[in-house]
Design a protein around this motif. Structure first.
Motif, PDB file in Angstrom:
ATOM      1  N   ARG A 356       0.826  -1.218   0.000  1.00 40.17           N
ATOM      2  CA  ARG A 356       0.000   0.000   0.000  1.00 40.17           C
ATOM      3  C   ARG A 356       0.852   1.257   0.000  1.00 40.17           C
ATOM      4  O   ARG A 356       0.641   2.161  -0.818  1.00 40.17           O
ATOM      5  N   LYS A 357       1.830   1.325   0.876  1.00 42.15           N
ATOM      6  CA  LYS A 357       2.637   2.540   0.989  1.00 42.15           C
ATOM      7  C   LYS A 357       3.517   2.746  -0.239  1.00 42.15           C
ATOM      8  O   LYS A 357       3.733   3.878  -0.673  1.00 42.15           O
ATOM      9  N   ASN A 358       4.040   1.660  -0.816  1.00 42.76           N
ATOM     10  CA  ASN A 358       4.844   1.785  -2.029  1.00 42.76           C
ATOM     11  C   ASN A 358       4.005   2.272  -3.198  1.00 42.76           C
ATOM     12  O   ASN A 358       4.427   3.123  -3.980  1.00 42.76           O
ATOM     13  N   ILE A 368      -4.358  13.162   0.310  1.00 42.44           N
ATOM     14  CA  ILE A 368      -4.394  14.010   1.497  1.00 42.44           C
ATOM     15  C   ILE A 368      -5.728  14.760   1.592  1.00 42.44           C
ATOM     16  O   ILE A 368      -6.192  15.358   0.616  1.00 42.44           O
ATOM     17  N   ARG A 369      -6.342  14.685   2.763  1.00 40.89           N
ATOM     18  CA  ARG A 369      -7.565  15.432   3.060  1.00 40.89           C
ATOM     19  C   ARG A 369      -7.320  16.242   4.337  1.00 40.89           C
ATOM     20  O   ARG A 369      -6.982  15.663   5.360  1.00 40.89           O
ATOM     21  N   ASN A 370      -7.459  17.553   4.222  1.00 40.41           N
ATOM     22  CA  ASN A 370      -7.256  18.431   5.377  1.00 40.41           C
ATOM     23  C   ASN A 370      -5.881  18.229   6.018  1.00 40.41           C
ATOM     24  O   ASN A 370      -5.742  18.208   7.246  1.00 40.41           O
ATOM     25  N   GLY A 371      -4.860  18.047   5.164  1.00 39.79           N
ATOM     26  CA  GLY A 371      -3.492  17.923   5.644  1.00 39.79           C
ATOM     27  C   GLY A 371      -3.114  16.559   6.176  1.00 39.79           C
ATOM     28  O   GLY A 371      -1.998  16.354   6.651  1.00 39.79           O
ATOM     29  N   ALA A 377      -9.324   6.344   1.435  1.00 36.17           N
ATOM     30  CA  ALA A 377      -9.149   6.645   0.013  1.00 36.17           C
ATOM     31  C   ALA A 377      -7.914   5.929  -0.528  1.00 36.17           C
ATOM     32  O   ALA A 377      -7.914   5.424  -1.663  1.00 36.17           O
ATOM     33  N   GLU A 378      -6.859   5.882   0.294  1.00 31.95           N
ATOM     34  CA  GLU A 378      -5.619   5.218  -0.115  1.00 31.95           C
ATOM     35  C   GLU A 378      -5.864   3.733  -0.362  1.00 31.95           C
ATOM     36  O   GLU A 378      -5.478   3.180  -1.397  1.00 31.95           O
ATOM     37  N   THR A 381      -8.015   3.169  -3.504  1.00 37.71           N
ATOM     38  CA  THR A 381      -7.272   3.412  -4.746  1.00 37.71           C
ATOM     39  C   THR A 381      -6.293   2.281  -5.028  1.00 37.71           C
ATOM     40  O   THR A 381      -6.206   1.776  -6.157  1.00 37.71           O
ATOM     41  N   VAL A 382      -5.550   1.879  -4.003  1.00 40.90           N
ATOM     42  CA  VAL A 382      -4.557   0.809  -4.195  1.00 40.90           C
ATOM     43  C   VAL A 382      -5.257  -0.490  -4.575  1.00 40.90           C
ATOM     44  O   VAL A 382      -4.807  -1.211  -5.474  1.00 40.90           O
ATOM     45  N   ASN A 383      -6.364  -0.796  -3.924  1.00 45.45           N
ATOM     46  CA  ASN A 383      -7.112  -2.016  -4.261  1.00 45.45           C
ATOM     47  C   ASN A 383      -7.519  -2.028  -5.728  1.00 45.45           C
ATOM     48  O   ASN A 383      -7.449  -3.055  -6.403  1.00 45.45           O
TER      49      ASN A 383
END
Length: 513
Positions: A356-358, A368-371, A377-378, A381-383
């Motif tokens: 996921r992080k890669n 990023i939402r509100n910083g 969402a991550e 999207t990755v899925n």
């Protein structure tokens, strides 16, 4: 007589059965190739054999020269005469050849290393395999091919009679490959047994006596080499016939998306031009192949365009007809360019981080939402990309280092595709990847181009360049010396340009044909 028998080997990791009752038998004094797609279980099986996975962490029997073995460690495996040589060499670069050969087994007199004996014995071992290397030379001063051969000598010095070679030619030139193969043939004559793991089926066909194929952690078949062809091995590996290894699709190319004019690049270490006054264009919806010998300047040209080369550059870059200034990789990304490096482990991935992080590294600003990173969402999207690219992974939180090479490459592609680039530069996109995974990546590239993306494919595998490209630019000594369409390109024409069309004709390192 069998030098090695592995019977009903089963090895499980959390949630994954990596080996499922695998049987693997190797005759004494033969070169036995072990083939299979990435993730088929080859490396896991060899780690069981070499003691990396000790007895008790798997089920099944290991029989070496007729005797049942229980390896608790790598040392136990070595004592039984087994040595494994990995693709990433285990030599100490600052030490000499002799020191490396006898590292941990140095000859001693009264507890003190006997250096005279050490170098005398090292010379004997090197001479026995035809290596003209001074044992007092530091390993860092040798080429990769010579280092690979030193690893083999190191294994022989431990009286190993079963040597495992894992992708031994991945980083070798053609001349070094020939030298390695000749050494293995000589070892076969001396009764040494070799297990040869390689994706390069032309090497398997010319070298091996027998072939065993694994698929999905199971033994599919073992055959003498005389009963096989490359096509038959591929069919066994992937479970289907690849009637067309390169799924080329004729395309209707669109408008120019990239123009490079009078572009030169200089080495960061000396005032030397590595790319000389290059001009070319790239169109929407096309695959532009870049061919040439090693050292032709291909990677230097495109890493400079991407803002990732340290040397200075000059010339003009236009995207969609507008001039752009690219000083950094961030500039390139914002201009719509993505670059998949030839060394995915060094430059494309953070190996100890999750899938996921890669996958989101290059597109975090979109998460990023509100910083704060929106993990929901991550994950979503990755899925989506994992499913689209058919990445085989136990889960999004799996460490990317534990994936096969083909699946690691798909994670790198996911990372860049999340940015929705206009231009995708692929540098050696299928290096170290098995034939089945290559086919999947080729199909993915075709799909991206159908959607209008412009793709640059830099490859040292000439069949790949010929099989996938709409146009081919050939580079030699930093210049573009030829341009060919898909229809007119042949191996002979590309090599003619690469070795003579403006070049000096040097061919120490050649394309894989």
């Amino acid at each position: 007589m069998y030098a090695l028998e592995m019977k009903s080997i089963t090895k499980e990791f959390p949630g994954v059965r990596a080996l499922d009752r695998v049987t693997f038998s190797v005759k004494k004094g033969e070169i036995h190739a072990l083939c299979g797609e990435n993730g088929a279980g080859k490396s896991t099986l060899m780690k069981v054999l070499s003691g990396v996975y000790p007895d008790g962490t798997f089920t099944g029997d290991i029989i070496v020269n007729g005797r049942k073995q229980r390896f608790k460690s790598i040392k136990d495996s070595e004592k039984a005469g087994i040595a494994i040589i990995y693709q990433e060499l285990a030599l100490v670069k600052e030490m000499t050849v002799g020191e490396n050969i006898f590292l941990g087994n140095e000859p001693k007199t009264f507890g003190v290393i006997d250096w005279d004996t050490l170098y005398l014995e090292a010379r004997k071992w090197l001479k026995s395999v035809g290596l003209e290397i001074n044992p007092e030379t530091k390993v860092k001063n040798l080429g990769i091919g010579q280092q690979q051969l030193v690893e083999i000598v190191k294994a022989l010095s431990k009286n190993s009679d079963i040597i495992i070679l894992d992708e031994p030619t991945a980083a070798l030139t053609e001349a070094e490959v020939s030298l390695l193969m000749e050494m293995l043939r000589q070892l076969r004559k001396r009764g040494v047994t070799c297990i040869y793991i390689s994706h390069k089926l032309n090497e398997v066909m010319s070298l091996a006596d027998s072939v065993t194929v694994l698929r999905d952690g199971k033994t599919v078949a073992t055959h003498p080499i005389g009963e096989l062809t490359e096509e038959k091995i591929i069919s066994l590996m992937v479970g289907r016939t690849l009637t067309e290894l390169f799924p080329y699709e004729p395309k209707q190319r669109g408008e120019k998306v990239l123009e490079v004019k009078n572009f030169s690049v200089y080495s960061p270490y000396q005032n030397k031009q590595v790319v000389r006054d290059v001009s070319f264009s790239l169109h929407k919806g096309e695959i532009l192949g870049i061919a040439g010998l090693m050292g032709a300047g291909r990677t230097e040209l495109f890493t400079s365009i991407f803002g990732a080369y340290e040397g200075k550059k000059q010339g003009e870059i236009r995207i969609d007809g507008r001039p752009v200034t690219i000083k950094t990789q961030r500039d390139a990304i914002e201009s719509g360019i993505a670059y998949v490096s030839e060394d995915r482990k060094k430059y494309g991935l953070v190996l100890d981080m999750s899938v996921r992080k890669n996958a989101t590294l290059a597109a975090l600003d979109k998460m990023i939402r509100n910083g704060v990173i929106d993990e929901a969402a991550e994950v979503s999207t990755v899925n989506r990309f994992i499913e689209k690219l058919k990445v085989k992974t136990p889960g999004l939180e799996a460490t990317v280092n534990n994936l096969s090479g083909g699946n690691q490459q798909k994670v790198v592609l996911s990372k860049w595709l999340m940015n929705e680039p206009k231009i995708l530069i692929l540098d050696e996109p299928t290096r170290g990847i098995d034939v089945g995974a290559k086919y999947e990546i080729y199909k993915l590239i075709n799909e991206l181009v159908r959607q209008g993306m412009a793709v640059v494919m830099i490859s040292s595998e000439l069949p790949e360049v010929l099989g996938m490209s709409d146009r081919i630019l050939v580079m030699a000594e930093g210049r573009i010396v030829g341009e060919l369409t898909h229809e007119e390109a042949t191996q002979e024409k590309v090599m003619m340009y690469a070795t003579g069309g403006g070049a000096s004709g040097k061919t120490e390192a050649v394309l894989s044909i």
